[in-house]
Design an enzyme around this catalytic site. Sequence first.
Site, PDB file in Angstrom:
ATOM      1  N   GLY A  16       0.699  -1.154  -0.035  1.00 19.97           N
ATOM      2  CA  GLY A  16      -0.114   0.062   0.041  1.00 19.97           C
ATOM      3  C   GLY A  16       0.768   1.108   0.241  1.00 19.97           C
ATOM      4  O   GLY A  16       1.979   1.303  -0.631  1.00 19.97           O
TER       5      GLY A  16
ATOM      6  N   ASP B 261       2.562   2.473   2.441  1.00 21.39           N
ATOM      7  CA  ASP B 261       3.815   2.362   2.952  1.00 21.39           C
ATOM      8  C   ASP B 261       4.870   1.791   2.028  1.00 21.39           C
ATOM      9  O   ASP B 261       6.050   2.338   1.973  1.00 21.39           O
ATOM     10  CB  ASP B 261       3.544   1.139   4.074  1.00 21.39           C
ATOM     11  CG  ASP B 261       4.709   1.045   5.293  1.00 21.39           C
ATOM     12  OD1 ASP B 261       5.673   1.718   5.109  1.00 21.39           O
ATOM     13  OD2 ASP B 261       4.535   0.085   6.084  1.00 21.39           O
TER      14      ASP B 261
ATOM     15  N   TYR C 273      -5.880  -2.646   5.839  1.00 26.67           N
ATOM     16  CA  TYR C 273      -6.690  -2.917   7.024  1.00 26.67           C
ATOM     17  C   TYR C 273      -7.872  -2.832   7.105  1.00 26.67           C
ATOM     18  O   TYR C 273      -8.613  -3.040   8.324  1.00 26.67           O
ATOM     19  CB  TYR C 273      -5.899  -1.824   8.043  1.00 26.67           C
ATOM     20  CG  TYR C 273      -4.677  -2.152   8.511  1.00 26.67           C
ATOM     21  CD1 TYR C 273      -4.024  -3.413   8.220  1.00 26.67           C
ATOM     22  CD2 TYR C 273      -4.043  -1.366   9.535  1.00 26.67           C
ATOM     23  CE1 TYR C 273      -2.786  -3.665   8.803  1.00 26.67           C
ATOM     24  CE2 TYR C 273      -2.858  -1.598   9.988  1.00 26.67           C
ATOM     25  CZ  TYR C 273      -2.093  -2.698   9.584  1.00 26.67           C
ATOM     26  OH  TYR C 273      -0.646  -3.007  10.081  1.00 26.67           O
TER      27      TYR C 273
END
Length: 188
Positions: free
Chosen positions: A32, A34, A130
């Site tokens: 993602g 990150d 998430y």
Amino acid sequence: MPRLELVTGDITTERVDAIVNAANSGLLGGGGVDGAIHRAGGPAILEECRALRATTLPDGLPTGEAVATGAGRLSAKWVIHAVGPVWPGLGRLADERRALLRSAYRRSLEVARDLGAASVAFPAISAGIYGWPADDAAVVALTTSAEAEQAPERVRFVLFSARMHDTFADAAERLGLDVVVLGDRDPR
Ligand code: APR
């Protein structure tokens, strides 16, 4: 109250003082946003994260917390790594975890403010891998930022898709919050 801004785009190219990363507790990278931040920023960011793990954060960064590193090759001065919660599904746990999502925003804003950042850009924390529902993620992001006492002057939400952008814009309207919608290429 900070000035709230919305834009569609890739957060790694934003010209702001600090960029927030939707990280995990391990702080050693992931997918993602990150992954995108570490790829675009280069190895210096990961080196600083490893140093944090070797010193002040041996057990990693708790969910709801935030910590800053330099930003490597990014145009921002800092990356603020924040850990959002995993969506637990509807039910009692959702309220507890929502408090952690609020905390991830609030702590990021405090860290940005302590660094002296005048502007900070956020992705939609927890709303990807998430699994947090987009509308609820937008409400938490917007209300927490609007209510923050410790925050940079400008808080920008950089949404990766037109759909997420619309979700944030709709939520802001429903909440009666003033947000400035920027063009895709904001000169800052
Ligand atoms: N710029 C802006 N937003 C982005 C970018 C980007 N370059 N890449 C992805 N996004 C968006 C996603 O579309 C989503 O809306 O950021 C939002 C957050 O999604 P994730 O990056 O999946 O973050 P999160 O849901 O908080 O999950 C965190 O993912 O990779 C891991 O290490 C990370 O384990 C942690 C988990």
